[in-house]
Scaffold this active site. Sequence first.
Site, PDB file in Angstrom:
ATOM      1  N   HIS A  61      58.289 -37.245  59.204  1.00  0.00           N
ATOM      2  CA  HIS A  61      59.694 -36.855  59.122  1.00  0.00           C
ATOM      3  C   HIS A  61      60.263 -36.424  60.474  1.00  0.00           C
ATOM      4  CE1 HIS A  61      59.772 -36.858  54.719  1.00  0.00           C
ATOM      5  NE2 HIS A  61      58.612 -36.236  54.737  1.00  0.00           N
ATOM      6  N   LYS A 267      63.343 -34.401  47.844  1.00  0.00           N
ATOM      7  CA  LYS A 267      64.035 -35.532  48.430  1.00  0.00           C
ATOM      8  C   LYS A 267      64.315 -36.628  47.419  1.00  0.00           C
ATOM      9  CE  LYS A 267      61.953 -34.563  52.929  1.00  0.00           C
ATOM     10  NZ  LYS A 267      63.153 -33.991  53.494  1.00  0.00           N
ATOM     11  N   SER A 354      56.128 -31.122  51.202  1.00  0.00           N
ATOM     12  CA  SER A 354      55.922 -32.511  51.610  1.00  0.00           C
ATOM     13  C   SER A 354      56.000 -32.713  53.118  1.00  0.00           C
ATOM     14  CB  SER A 354      56.944 -33.418  50.914  1.00  0.00           C
ATOM     15  OG  SER A 354      58.264 -33.012  51.220  1.00  0.00           O
ATOM     16  N   CYS A 454      43.155 -56.106  43.228  1.00  0.00           N
ATOM     17  CA  CYS A 454      42.214 -56.159  42.103  1.00  0.00           C
ATOM     18  C   CYS A 454      41.605 -54.802  41.790  1.00  0.00           C
ATOM     19  CB  CYS A 454      41.112 -57.184  42.372  1.00  0.00           C
ATOM     20  SG  CYS A 454      39.761 -56.585  43.408  1.00  0.00           S
ATOM     21  N   CYS A 459      35.124 -56.653  44.166  1.00  0.00           N
ATOM     22  CA  CYS A 459      34.237 -56.087  45.188  1.00  0.00           C
ATOM     23  C   CYS A 459      33.549 -54.804  44.740  1.00  0.00           C
ATOM     24  CB  CYS A 459      35.008 -55.812  46.475  1.00  0.00           C
ATOM     25  SG  CYS A 459      36.203 -54.450  46.348  1.00  0.00           S
TER      26      CYS A 459
END
Length: 471
Positions: A61, A267, A354, A454, A459
């Site tokens: 920010h 926000k 945040s 996926c 994997c």
Amino acid sequence: MSVTTVGSPPPEVYDVTVVGAGVVGAAIARELSRHRLRIALVDASDDVGNGTSKANTAILHTGFDAVPGSLESRLVREGSRMLAAYAAETGIPVERIGALLVAWDEEQLATLPRLVEKAERNGCHDTRIIGPDELRTREPHLGPGALGALEVPGESIICPWTTTLAYATQAVRAGVDLHLNCRVEAVDRGVPDGGNGFTHELTTGRGPLHTRHLVNAAGLYADEIDRMLGHSDFTVTPRRGQLMVFDKLARDLVRHILLPVPTALGKGVLVTPTVYGNVLLGPTAEDLDDKSATRSTAEGVALLRDKGRRILPVLIDEEVTAVYAGLRAATEHDDYRISAHPQQRYITVGGIRSTGLTASMAIAGYVTELLEAAGLDLGAAHEPEPVSMPNLGEAFPRPYERSGLIAVDPEYGTLVCHCERVSRGEIRDALTSTVPARSLDGLRRRTRARGGRCQGFYCGATVRALFEAGQ
């Protein structure tokens, strides 16, 4: 230096102990490690950055909309510059793509000039209001009805996982003891140290830990630690933010961080690209009582889809890669709750919402000043050993694209996770690094393995086998 997850902490007395190994706590430990002190960083989890720090909107920010004159405004402004420079030095991916604060009705449009004035007071002098035609040119996929926007060119996207890991890595290499799986259960604030002073005795899930100075950066649990020291300056209300992650094929649909006009709850719901090549929609803002309620809900997803359909209608038809939720440490105050209690040799670092990722390095410097004022002899400072972090960002070369690196070590050319293009070499490095991955989720945050379309379907077995072999 050490990273421990089992056994009792050492019997000697630390000069400073930082409770909480999120992005702020890790930044404080790193800053303190510049001085020749005996430092501990403790966390209840099995990894750094495993709370609020791992589940945010990953925005660096400018602080344009902070409360002017507040501590948050000052530290966000300072921290933004510091973290941008640090990221360039260490390889943390950052993309300065700018933000557009979109007005969808006349009331919001009338608010924009006041936001320009606020940005000016916060030292952000490059904002400007743009009309609907320019807005449509800049964001052609924006939903109908937007009346204008406030442009904030300095807003950037960043990798929050690598940031926390970089801080912790530098801290540990400089001599900090990182104690994980080490929940603080009680604090005895008057244990004689054998001289004319006292130490804090922390009762932890792994045994007692002694320290002369204590820093509380425990995030969601900062108010509980504060009460152990006899204070009740604030109460943390966990504010859940649910988010949706869209597949990389959606990346070309949005060019900026698309912000709503902010409300008292935060926000609001935004749409933003990520440095990993995805698009993020969220967060919600739900005040809860449960500090462990990180589950996503059908209601939350429905709300996000409804909001997203107005902001960027074509996005809702794209594939969703993941849905997750994080908790922010909201308090009844509109500013950070950072305070010193010199007689107790205790610093509270609470209410970091945040903007904590952006402000983390400035918060660390501020806390260090408070510790010195409280009597901590810092001694001479020295620069920590530089670190080079693995790149997780799509805008910069990944290991599988670097032929010179692969020529030296073919493991970087052997892909394991094809969705995210993660190699065996990266997984090996994450399992043998200074602060190694101790879970599959920790491995994902260090490499992106199992984080793609996926979600580990193809994997997963291989990644798990590599993880278990590396433990």
